[in-house]
Motif scaffolding. Structure first.
Motif, PDB file in Angstrom:
ATOM      1  N   ASN B  48       0.809  -1.211   0.000  1.00 21.21           N
ATOM      2  CA  ASN B  48       0.000   0.000   0.000  1.00 21.21           C
ATOM      3  C   ASN B  48       0.844   1.263   0.000  1.00 21.21           C
ATOM      4  O   ASN B  48       0.483   2.255  -0.623  1.00 21.21           O
ATOM      5  CB  ASN B  48      -0.965  -0.022   1.176  1.00 21.21           C
ATOM      6  CG  ASN B  48      -2.182  -0.859   0.869  1.00 21.21           C
ATOM      7  OD1 ASN B  48      -2.808  -0.672  -0.164  1.00 21.21           O
ATOM      8  ND2 ASN B  48      -2.501  -1.786   1.740  1.00 21.21           N
ATOM      9  N   LEU B  49       1.968   1.218   0.681  1.00 24.67           N
ATOM     10  CA  LEU B  49       2.844   2.386   0.663  1.00 24.67           C
ATOM     11  C   LEU B  49       3.352   2.630  -0.753  1.00 24.67           C
ATOM     12  O   LEU B  49       3.376   3.764  -1.237  1.00 24.67           O
ATOM     13  CB  LEU B  49       4.015   2.190   1.632  1.00 24.67           C
ATOM     14  CG  LEU B  49       3.673   2.297   3.123  1.00 24.67           C
ATOM     15  CD1 LEU B  49       4.855   1.868   3.982  1.00 24.67           C
ATOM     16  CD2 LEU B  49       3.255   3.716   3.486  1.00 24.67           C
ATOM     17  N   SER B  50       3.722   1.569  -1.432  1.00 28.32           N
ATOM     18  CA  SER B  50       4.168   1.686  -2.824  1.00 28.32           C
ATOM     19  C   SER B  50       3.068   2.238  -3.709  1.00 28.32           C
ATOM     20  O   SER B  50       3.285   3.121  -4.533  1.00 28.32           O
ATOM     21  CB  SER B  50       4.549   0.318  -3.389  1.00 28.32           C
ATOM     22  OG  SER B  50       5.865   0.025  -3.110  1.00 28.32           O
ATOM     23  N   LEU B  51       1.893   1.666  -3.506  1.00 30.86           N
ATOM     24  CA  LEU B  51       0.746   2.072  -4.308  1.00 30.86           C
ATOM     25  C   LEU B  51       0.435   3.543  -4.098  1.00 30.86           C
ATOM     26  O   LEU B  51       0.286   4.309  -5.060  1.00 30.86           O
ATOM     27  CB  LEU B  51      -0.445   1.195  -3.922  1.00 30.86           C
ATOM     28  CG  LEU B  51      -1.715   1.319  -4.757  1.00 30.86           C
ATOM     29  CD1 LEU B  51      -1.390   1.202  -6.235  1.00 30.86           C
ATOM     30  CD2 LEU B  51      -2.681   0.217  -4.358  1.00 30.86           C
ATOM     31  N   LEU B  52       0.368   3.969  -2.843  1.00 33.24           N
ATOM     32  CA  LEU B  52       0.080   5.369  -2.530  1.00 33.24           C
ATOM     33  C   LEU B  52       1.150   6.286  -3.105  1.00 33.24           C
ATOM     34  O   LEU B  52       0.855   7.380  -3.582  1.00 33.24           O
ATOM     35  CB  LEU B  52      -0.027   5.563  -1.009  1.00 33.24           C
ATOM     36  CG  LEU B  52      -1.282   4.990  -0.356  1.00 33.24           C
ATOM     37  CD1 LEU B  52      -1.152   4.967   1.160  1.00 33.24           C
ATOM     38  CD2 LEU B  52      -2.519   5.779  -0.775  1.00 33.24           C
ATOM     39  N   ALA B  53       2.389   5.810  -3.064  1.00 33.65           N
ATOM     40  CA  ALA B  53       3.472   6.618  -3.623  1.00 33.65           C
ATOM     41  C   ALA B  53       3.320   6.731  -5.140  1.00 33.65           C
ATOM     42  O   ALA B  53       3.515   7.804  -5.713  1.00 33.65           O
ATOM     43  CB  ALA B  53       4.820   6.023  -3.255  1.00 33.65           C
ATOM     44  N   ASP B  54       2.939   5.635  -5.787  1.00 32.71           N
ATOM     45  CA  ASP B  54       2.730   5.673  -7.230  1.00 32.71           C
ATOM     46  C   ASP B  54       1.596   6.615  -7.603  1.00 32.71           C
ATOM     47  O   ASP B  54       1.636   7.287  -8.630  1.00 32.71           O
ATOM     48  CB  ASP B  54       2.413   4.271  -7.772  1.00 32.71           C
ATOM     49  CG  ASP B  54       3.642   3.375  -7.760  1.00 32.71           C
ATOM     50  OD1 ASP B  54       4.762   3.912  -7.587  1.00 32.71           O
ATOM     51  OD2 ASP B  54       3.491   2.153  -7.913  1.00 32.71           O
ATOM     52  N   LEU B  55       0.581   6.665  -6.761  1.00 35.38           N
ATOM     53  CA  LEU B  55      -0.554   7.549  -7.009  1.00 35.38           C
ATOM     54  C   LEU B  55      -0.218   8.998  -6.694  1.00 35.38           C
ATOM     55  O   LEU B  55      -0.985   9.894  -6.978  1.00 35.38           O
ATOM     56  CB  LEU B  55      -1.746   7.129  -6.135  1.00 35.38           C
ATOM     57  CG  LEU B  55      -2.367   5.772  -6.437  1.00 35.38           C
ATOM     58  CD1 LEU B  55      -3.385   5.411  -5.367  1.00 35.38           C
ATOM     59  CD2 LEU B  55      -3.021   5.794  -7.815  1.00 35.38           C
ATOM     60  N   GLY B  56       0.921   9.208  -6.055  1.00 32.72           N
ATOM     61  CA  GLY B  56       1.311  10.559  -5.697  1.00 32.72           C
ATOM     62  C   GLY B  56       0.642  11.051  -4.420  1.00 32.72           C
ATOM     63  O   GLY B  56       0.681  12.234  -4.126  1.00 32.72           O
ATOM     64  N   GLU B  57       0.047  10.159  -3.670  1.00 33.87           N
ATOM     65  CA  GLU B  57      -0.642  10.591  -2.449  1.00 33.87           C
ATOM     66  C   GLU B  57       0.293  10.633  -1.247  1.00 33.87           C
ATOM     67  O   GLU B  57      -0.006  11.261  -0.244  1.00 33.87           O
ATOM     68  CB  GLU B  57      -1.838   9.681  -2.171  1.00 33.87           C
ATOM     69  CG  GLU B  57      -2.812   9.698  -3.339  1.00 33.87           C
ATOM     70  CD  GLU B  57      -4.118   8.986  -3.017  1.00 33.87           C
ATOM     71  OE1 GLU B  57      -4.377   8.715  -1.838  1.00 33.87           O
ATOM     72  OE2 GLU B  57      -4.871   8.714  -3.977  1.00 33.87           O
ATOM     73  N   ILE B  58       1.391   9.941  -1.341  1.00 34.12           N
ATOM     74  CA  ILE B  58       2.443  10.071  -0.343  1.00 34.12           C
ATOM     75  C   ILE B  58       3.776  10.080  -1.081  1.00 34.12           C
ATOM     76  O   ILE B  58       3.837   9.833  -2.281  1.00 34.12           O
ATOM     77  CB  ILE B  58       2.452   8.926   0.698  1.00 34.12           C
ATOM     78  CG1 ILE B  58       2.813   7.604   0.026  1.00 34.12           C
ATOM     79  CG2 ILE B  58       1.122   8.834   1.410  1.00 34.12           C
ATOM     80  CD1 ILE B  58       3.070   6.479   1.000  1.00 34.12           C
ATOM     81  N   GLN B  59       4.826  10.380  -0.347  1.00 30.78           N
ATOM     82  CA  GLN B  59       6.165  10.367  -0.913  1.00 30.78           C
ATOM     83  C   GLN B  59       6.965   9.239  -0.298  1.00 30.78           C
ATOM     84  O   GLN B  59       6.920   9.039   0.911  1.00 30.78           O
ATOM     85  CB  GLN B  59       6.894  11.632  -0.522  1.00 30.78           C
ATOM     86  CG  GLN B  59       6.634  12.822  -1.364  1.00 30.78           C
ATOM     87  CD  GLN B  59       7.696  13.856  -1.069  1.00 30.78           C
ATOM     88  OE1 GLN B  59       8.801  13.799  -1.581  1.00 30.78           O
ATOM     89  NE2 GLN B  59       7.370  14.786  -0.198  1.00 30.78           N
ATOM     90  N   LYS B  60       7.729   8.586  -1.129  1.00 29.61           N
ATOM     91  CA  LYS B  60       8.680   7.615  -0.614  1.00 29.61           C
ATOM     92  C   LYS B  60      10.056   8.279  -0.602  1.00 29.61           C
ATOM     93  O   LYS B  60      10.541   8.702  -1.642  1.00 29.61           O
ATOM     94  CB  LYS B  60       8.687   6.390  -1.515  1.00 29.61           C
ATOM     95  CG  LYS B  60       9.585   5.278  -1.033  1.00 29.61           C
ATOM     96  CD  LYS B  60       9.569   4.123  -2.026  1.00 29.61           C
ATOM     97  CE  LYS B  60      10.443   2.981  -1.531  1.00 29.61           C
ATOM     98  NZ  LYS B  60      10.473   1.877  -2.503  1.00 29.61           N
ATOM     99  N   LEU B  61      10.627   8.399   0.574  1.00 28.45           N
ATOM    100  CA  LEU B  61      11.956   9.007   0.666  1.00 28.45           C
ATOM    101  C   LEU B  61      12.965   7.880   0.640  1.00 28.45           C
ATOM    102  O   LEU B  61      13.390   7.371   1.667  1.00 28.45           O
ATOM    103  CB  LEU B  61      12.082   9.791   1.968  1.00 28.45           C
ATOM    104  CG  LEU B  61      10.944  10.754   2.282  1.00 28.45           C
ATOM    105  CD1 LEU B  61      11.232  11.497   3.566  1.00 28.45           C
ATOM    106  CD2 LEU B  61      10.754  11.729   1.144  1.00 28.45           C
ATOM    107  N   SER B  62      13.298   7.486  -0.560  1.00 22.81           N
ATOM    108  CA  SER B  62      14.074   6.262  -0.663  1.00 22.81           C
ATOM    109  C   SER B  62      15.564   6.538  -0.767  1.00 22.81           C
ATOM    110  O   SER B  62      16.017   7.664  -0.872  1.00 22.81           O
ATOM    111  CB  SER B  62      13.612   5.441  -1.850  1.00 22.81           C
ATOM    112  OG  SER B  62      13.707   6.216  -3.006  1.00 22.81           O
ATOM    113  N   SER B  63      16.288   5.473  -0.709  1.00 21.14           N
ATOM    114  CA  SER B  63      17.729   5.554  -0.803  1.00 21.14           C
ATOM    115  C   SER B  63      18.135   5.627  -2.268  1.00 21.14           C
ATOM    116  O   SER B  63      17.317   5.774  -3.149  1.00 21.14           O
ATOM    117  CB  SER B  63      18.340   4.322  -0.178  1.00 21.14           C
ATOM    118  OG  SER B  63      18.066   3.211  -0.999  1.00 21.14           O
TER     119      SER B  63
END
Lengths: 132, 132
Positions: B48-63
DNA sequence: TTACTTGCAAAAATTTTGCAGCTGT
DNA sequence: ACAGCTGCAAAATTTTTGCAAGTAA
């Protein structure tokens, strides 16, 4: 404190890294070291990369302290991570916007919409604790 | 293209993230979700975190794309990573120096020596390929 | 029903660590 | 000889994935 001893492997790893302008992963370094030392282990590569980074002879471009972080604030903004305590904080600044523009000019074509920046350093709190 | 279906778990994850100003890890989200859904799995949280990030609803602060990178250039400089192709390039710019100064002023006390920045975006090469 | 979602568990990917033996000083 | 270093293997950490069952539309 550990007294440093010479090691062929460490020397080669540093030399290998110095000779490149890209930014290899540990595994890539390992694969290349195997051509010189067929029995070298990945553990040795990791240990030496860490050691060299601690000595300041190379840089480790790491992630946000192991695990990724998630942020529900989707308006464009930047982050600051304290490399000492691991805290991640939001940052807003017009200088950063300028930076993003110039980055975009170099790497894209002037559109800054999806450009993000991340800053690393030591925060006030950790500096305060340090002076003990 | 997948049609999105409602899911309580996803809704809660987003709501949880929206309610905080720190930047939780997936595991932290998981631990908190367990209080609402005792049987929720870490896999679901990640998905879900990935999905939300793909939708632009959250940000993934990745390495830097999974594995850490190493760099033998120790003079202070910054990096740009293309979020599309994964390339990592060096960056020099006076605007960035200004940014680092203002970051340092906020988070430290004016010394910028060990402050670093990292930029994320899409590079020219990837933009070119995109227009196909 | 039809697809999307979930929980579970296994796998994958990345990094760290313990240990016995080897090596630089 | 002493302490640091190595290779190997096991463990730890973080993230992804396959699958059968559950659920929204």
């Amino acid at each position: 404190m550990a007294t440093l001893k010479y090691s062929r492997q460490r020397e080669s790893i540093k030399e290998f890294l110095t000779g490149r302008t890209d930014h290899p992963t540990a595994d890539f370094v390992y694969e290349n070291m195997k051509q010189i030392y067929p029995n070298i282990s990945l553990g040795t590569v990791y240990r030496n990369l860490s050691l060299l980074a601690d000595l300041g002879e190379i840089q480790k471009l790491s992630s946000f302290g192991g695990a990724d972080r998630f942020d529900a604030r989707t308006v464009p903004h930047c982050h600051f991570m304290c490399t000492r305590c691991g805290r991640v904080m939001d940052v807003f600044s017009e200088h950063i916007d300028k930076s993003l523009e110039s980055i975009a000019a170099d790497f894209k074509d002037g559109q800054i919409s999806d450009y993000k920046a991340r800053f690393f350093g030591i925060c006030k709190e950790c500096l305060k604790e340090e002076s003990h």
